[in-house]
Design a protein around this motif. Structure first.
Motif, mmCIF file in Angstrom:
data_model
loop_
_atom_site.group_PDB
_atom_site.id
_atom_site.type_symbol
_atom_site.label_atom_id
_atom_site.label_comp_id
_atom_site.label_asym_id
_atom_site.label_seq_id
_atom_site.Cartn_x
_atom_site.Cartn_y
_atom_site.Cartn_z
ATOM 1 N N PHE A 1 0.840 -1.200 0.000
ATOM 2 C CA PHE A 1 0.000 0.000 0.000
ATOM 3 C C PHE A 1 0.880 1.257 0.000
ATOM 4 N N TYR B 1 -4.867 -5.474 6.647
ATOM 5 C CA TYR B 1 -4.679 -5.481 5.192
ATOM 6 C C TYR B 1 -3.166 -5.530 4.935
ATOM 7 N N SER C 1 -1.561 -6.576 1.688
ATOM 8 C CA SER C 1 -1.217 -6.061 0.358
ATOM 9 C C SER C 1 -2.492 -5.753 -0.411
ATOM 10 N N PRO C 2 -2.374 -4.832 -1.382
ATOM 11 C CA PRO C 2 -3.576 -4.448 -2.135
ATOM 12 C C PRO C 2 -4.095 -5.571 -3.014
ATOM 13 N N THR C 3 -5.394 -5.593 -3.230
ATOM 14 C CA THR C 3 -5.994 -6.536 -4.173
ATOM 15 C C THR C 3 -5.768 -5.979 -5.592
ATOM 16 N N GLN D 1 -7.421 -2.679 -6.314
ATOM 17 C CA GLN D 1 -6.811 -1.590 -5.536
ATOM 18 C C GLN D 1 -5.494 -1.159 -6.161
ATOM 19 N N GLN E 1 -16.852 -6.660 -8.987
ATOM 20 C CA GLN E 1 -17.959 -7.096 -8.129
ATOM 21 C C GLN E 1 -17.573 -6.924 -6.668
ATOM 22 N N THR E 2 -18.561 -7.086 -5.828
ATOM 23 C CA THR E 2 -18.307 -7.088 -4.392
ATOM 24 C C THR E 2 -17.396 -8.264 -4.061
ATOM 25 N N GLY E 3 -16.488 -8.030 -3.126
ATOM 26 C CA GLY E 3 -15.572 -9.091 -2.744
ATOM 27 C C GLY E 3 -14.194 -8.932 -3.352
ATOM 28 N N THR E 4 -14.073 -8.004 -4.310
ATOM 29 C CA THR E 4 -12.780 -7.771 -4.963
ATOM 30 C C THR E 4 -11.954 -6.726 -4.216
ATOM 31 N N GLY E 5 -12.561 -6.084 -3.227
ATOM 32 C CA GLY E 5 -11.876 -4.999 -2.518
ATOM 33 C C GLY E 5 -12.136 -3.653 -3.168
ATOM 34 N N LYS E 6 -13.241 -3.521 -3.898
ATOM 35 C CA LYS E 6 -13.474 -2.270 -4.631
ATOM 36 C C LYS E 6 -13.769 -1.095 -3.704
ATOM 37 N N THR E 7 -14.321 -1.375 -2.529
ATOM 38 C CA THR E 7 -14.620 -0.269 -1.607
ATOM 39 C C THR E 7 -13.346 0.490 -1.239
ATOM 40 N N GLN F 1 -22.413 -0.626 4.936
ATOM 41 C CA GLN F 1 -21.139 -1.346 4.863
ATOM 42 C C GLN F 1 -20.010 -0.436 4.361
HETATM 43 P P1 AMP Z 1 -15.336 -5.254 -0.990
HETATM 44 O O1 AMP Z 1 -15.173 -5.977 -2.283
HETATM 45 O O2 AMP Z 1 -14.897 -3.842 -1.066
HETATM 46 O O3 AMP Z 1 -16.721 -5.411 -0.426
HETATM 47 O O4 AMP Z 1 -14.331 -5.925 0.072
HETATM 48 C C1 AMP Z 1 -14.454 -7.263 0.469
HETATM 49 C C2 AMP Z 1 -13.783 -7.541 1.800
HETATM 50 O O5 AMP Z 1 -12.353 -7.582 1.672
HETATM 51 C C3 AMP Z 1 -14.054 -6.509 2.893
HETATM 52 O O6 AMP Z 1 -14.320 -7.212 4.094
HETATM 53 C C4 AMP Z 1 -12.752 -5.752 3.035
HETATM 54 O O7 AMP Z 1 -12.554 -5.269 4.357
HETATM 55 C C5 AMP Z 1 -11.720 -6.779 2.662
HETATM 56 N N1 AMP Z 1 -10.513 -6.214 2.021
HETATM 57 C C6 AMP Z 1 -10.493 -5.274 1.033
HETATM 58 N N2 AMP Z 1 -9.239 -5.023 0.643
HETATM 59 C C7 AMP Z 1 -8.429 -5.834 1.368
HETATM 60 C C8 AMP Z 1 -7.008 -6.029 1.417
HETATM 61 N N3 AMP Z 1 -6.192 -5.371 0.604
HETATM 62 N N4 AMP Z 1 -6.530 -6.935 2.287
HETATM 63 C C9 AMP Z 1 -7.379 -7.626 3.109
HETATM 64 N N5 AMP Z 1 -8.718 -7.481 3.111
HETATM 65 C C10 AMP Z 1 -9.244 -6.590 2.261
#
Ligand code: AMP
Length: 301
Positions: free
Chosen positions: A4, A22, A24-26, A29, A47-53, A93
């Protein structure tokens, strides 16, 4: 492996990420953060679950750092970033994530959504918040009541744009966008790109970079199993699976709201603590059930 810190995030944000575990970045990210830090518009296929937030929230927060302050004057805390989501649950969320990422910086965030008394949201809006997460309908209620101003917004995020389209939010979205200053950074995320979404992107985004990450693959820790079973015996089989395998936290999706209620009732009768949430439940009921599920006091949701 990229870190990061290498993506250019500030120490106060890095500290929060570290505390959240966290490492490392997904992929999304890694791609979005450097671009968004420089203020480029982004169209993300994720999609959700990829760390897009975190992909949109972290650069958004960093770009607001020059404005972070501890003043008690509401005038020092205008809404500078607006994040729109299709559902209340997603809004909650996203705002929870933002609270966590901003724990070491004096930036304020708030979530507003429908289905709850609007009057509880007004006093907080009056004290001033920099980052507002909202569902479109309730945001427009506040605009109409003049309980918030959008004339200082410099970042707009549309999360799950395709679902907003499905849920009929397009006219609301257009009304909201018309209220924002023209000079701003825009990020739009969508899992699918039908014609209408592409048109929306064209009308809102300014020469965006298109970023696509691989569709979610099932995590290696997940096993998928199909149980062919006669319609009449589905509930019985489910209860049996939960009991015989001692499953403690089970999420079940049903086709209809009625079926959802019925299944929860049957499971409770079978001695398995279950609750149901769907669009006919009040927001309070939905939040209560989700919290109980997270805390482990109900076994099946
Ligand atoms: P999202 O796809 O944004 O809904 O994120 C899915 C889940 O992954 C959430 O619980 C985040 O807190 C977690 N998350 C997002 N980025 C990371 C990261 N780089 N490392 C670990 N967990 C993460």
């Amino acid at each position: 492996m990229t870190t990061f810190a290498e993506l250019g995030l500030a120490p106060d944000i890095l500290r929060a990420l570290d505390e959240m575990g966290y490492v490392s970045p997904t992929p999304i990210q890694e791609q979005v953060i450097p671009l968004a830090l420089h203020g480029g518009d982004i169209l993300g296929a994720a999609q959700t679950g990829t760390g897009k937030t975190a992909a949109f929230a972290l650069p958004l927060i960093q770009r607001l750092l020059p404005h972070a302050n501890t003043s008690t004057s509401p005038a020092k805390h205008p809404i500078r970033a607006l994040i729109l989501t299709p559902t209340r649950e997603l809004a909650i969320q996203v705002e929870e994530a933002i609270q966590a990422y901003t724990r070491h910086v004096p930036l304020r965030s708030l979530v507003v959504y429908g289905g709850v008394n609007i009057n509880t949201q007004i006093p907080i809006l009056k004290t001033g918040v920099e980052i507002l997460v909202a569902t479109p309908g309730r945001l427009l209620d506040h605009v109409q009541n003049k309980t918030l101003l959008l004339n200082q917004v410099n970042t707009l995020v549309l999360d799950e744009a395709d679902r907003m389209l499905d849920m009929g939010f397009m006219p609301d979205l257009k009304r909201i966008v018309a209220l924002l200053p023209a000079q701003r950074v825009n990020m739009m995320f969508s899992a699918t790109f039908p014609e209408e979404i592409r048109k929306l992107a064209d009308s809102i985004l300014n020469t965006p970079t298109f970023i696509e990450v691989a569709r979610n693959e099932t995590a290696v820790t997940v096993t998928q199993v199909v149980h062919p079973v006669h319609h009449e015996r589905k509930r019985q089989l489910l209860a049996h699976l939960i009991k015989s395998r001692d499953l403690r936290q089970v999420l079940v999706f049903t086709g209809t709201k009625l079926g959802c209620n019925r299944l929860a009732n049957e499971l409770n009768k079978a001695g398995i603590h279950a609750d149901a949430i769907h669009g006919d439940k009040t927001q309070q009921e939905r939040i209560k059930a989700l919290d109980a599920f997270k805390a482990g006091t109900i076994r099946v949701l």
